[in-house]
Motif scaffolding. Structure first.
Motif, PDB file in Angstrom:
ATOM      1  N   ARG A 227      25.639  39.930 -11.536  1.00 33.15           N
ATOM      2  CA  ARG A 227      24.780  38.882 -12.110  1.00 33.15           C
ATOM      3  C   ARG A 227      23.334  39.024 -11.651  1.00 33.15           C
ATOM      4  O   ARG A 227      22.406  38.642 -12.377  1.00 33.15           O
ATOM      5  CB  ARG A 227      25.304  37.495 -11.717  1.00 33.15           C
ATOM      6  CG  ARG A 227      26.556  37.071 -12.444  1.00 33.15           C
ATOM      7  CD  ARG A 227      26.792  35.576 -12.316  1.00 33.15           C
ATOM      8  NE  ARG A 227      27.014  35.142 -10.966  1.00 33.15           N
ATOM      9  CZ  ARG A 227      28.196  35.139 -10.351  1.00 33.15           C
ATOM     10  NH1 ARG A 227      29.272  35.571 -11.000  1.00 33.15           N
ATOM     11  NH2 ARG A 227      28.323  34.700  -9.111  1.00 33.15           N
TER      12      ARG A 227
ATOM     13  N   LEU B 291      19.478  30.888 -11.151  1.00 30.39           N
ATOM     14  CA  LEU B 291      20.626  31.791 -11.081  1.00 30.39           C
ATOM     15  C   LEU B 291      20.725  32.426  -9.702  1.00 30.39           C
ATOM     16  O   LEU B 291      21.816  32.499  -9.101  1.00 30.39           O
ATOM     17  CB  LEU B 291      20.504  32.873 -12.151  1.00 30.39           C
ATOM     18  CG  LEU B 291      21.544  33.999 -12.092  1.00 30.39           C
ATOM     19  CD1 LEU B 291      22.942  33.447 -12.298  1.00 30.39           C
ATOM     20  CD2 LEU B 291      21.229  35.076 -13.130  1.00 30.39           C
TER      21      LEU B 291
ATOM     22  N   THR C 253      23.815  31.770  -7.079  1.00 35.24           N
ATOM     23  CA  THR C 253      24.635  32.933  -6.731  1.00 35.24           C
ATOM     24  C   THR C 253      24.607  33.193  -5.230  1.00 35.24           C
ATOM     25  O   THR C 253      25.647  33.484  -4.619  1.00 35.24           O
ATOM     26  CB  THR C 253      24.151  34.181  -7.487  1.00 35.24           C
ATOM     27  OG1 THR C 253      24.190  33.918  -8.892  1.00 35.24           O
ATOM     28  CG2 THR C 253      25.032  35.386  -7.185  1.00 35.24           C
TER      29      THR C 253
END
Length: 208
Positions: A78, A188, A192
């Motif tokens: 990711r 993000l 994460t």
């Protein structure tokens, strides 16, 4: 009888100590030997991310420890597209917000049916872009979205700021895209890294 009681007490004490040692050994056996390295790799990645630096090397170190850890491997994937340039910090996003808000306000004011009045107002809006920053901004308007985003950003909640600006539409939405792209990347990365931190600590504690 008293001597027998003391003997039994010592035996019980030894048994308890032996059980404690065996429990500690079992926990050590369950603990992944590479867990400390995983904690270190995640920490280095968090440091780079917090500073807004590229993190290619840190991500590669994490990937090297991802074998047998599906969650870690997926998290690394990711973040792969963000590693080369890094991600703007929350402070950077705050500094750039006023410029983005001005662009959104101008774009929103420029919307209309193309009449002479619309063109005049659009020209004036490029000189003075005024937006409501109080709670009287009508719900569903760009001013309301910008106000909600600014409040969330002031609290360090980038994800909520992104959610607020996601309500924009048309030219106003287009004007926000540059800032939104960086804010989404920051949200993000933060989410994460938080998940990776929890996973690394669990591995260190013997949780697999």
């Amino acid at each position: 009888v008293r001597r027998l009681g003391e003997s039994e007490t010592r035996a019980a004490d030894l048994a308890l100590r032996r059980a404690a040692i065996e429990s500690a050994e079992a926990k050590t056996a369950r603990t992944d030997a590479s867990a400390p390295a995983l904690v270190l790799a995640v920490g280095q990645l968090r440091d780079a991310g917090a500073a807004g630096r590229p993190f290619v090397r840190e991500l590669e170190s994490l990937r090297a420890l991802a074998q047998g850890r599906r969650e870690v491997a997926e998290a690394a994937e990711r973040l792969a597209s963000l590693a080369t340039k890094g991600v703007p910090t929350v402070s950077m996003l705050r500094e750039r917000f006023d410029g983005a808000a001005r662009a959104v306000t101008i774009a929103a004011r420029a919307e209309g049916d193309g009449t002479w009045t619309d063109r005049v107002l659009a020209r004036l809006s490029t000189l003075v872009a005024v937006r409501r920053t109080d709670d009287r901004a009508a719900e569903g308007t760009p001013d309301a979205a910008l106000r909600a985003a600014e409040q969330a950003l002031g609290q360090g909640d980038v994800a909520q700021a992104v959610a607020a600006l996601a309500k924009l539409a048309g030219p106003a939405e287009a004007a926000a895209q540059g800032w939104l792209a960086d804010a989404r990347a920051r949200a993000l990365l933060d989410a994460t890294l938080a998940a990776l931190h929890r996973r690394a600590l669990a591995a260190l504690a013997g949780g697999g």
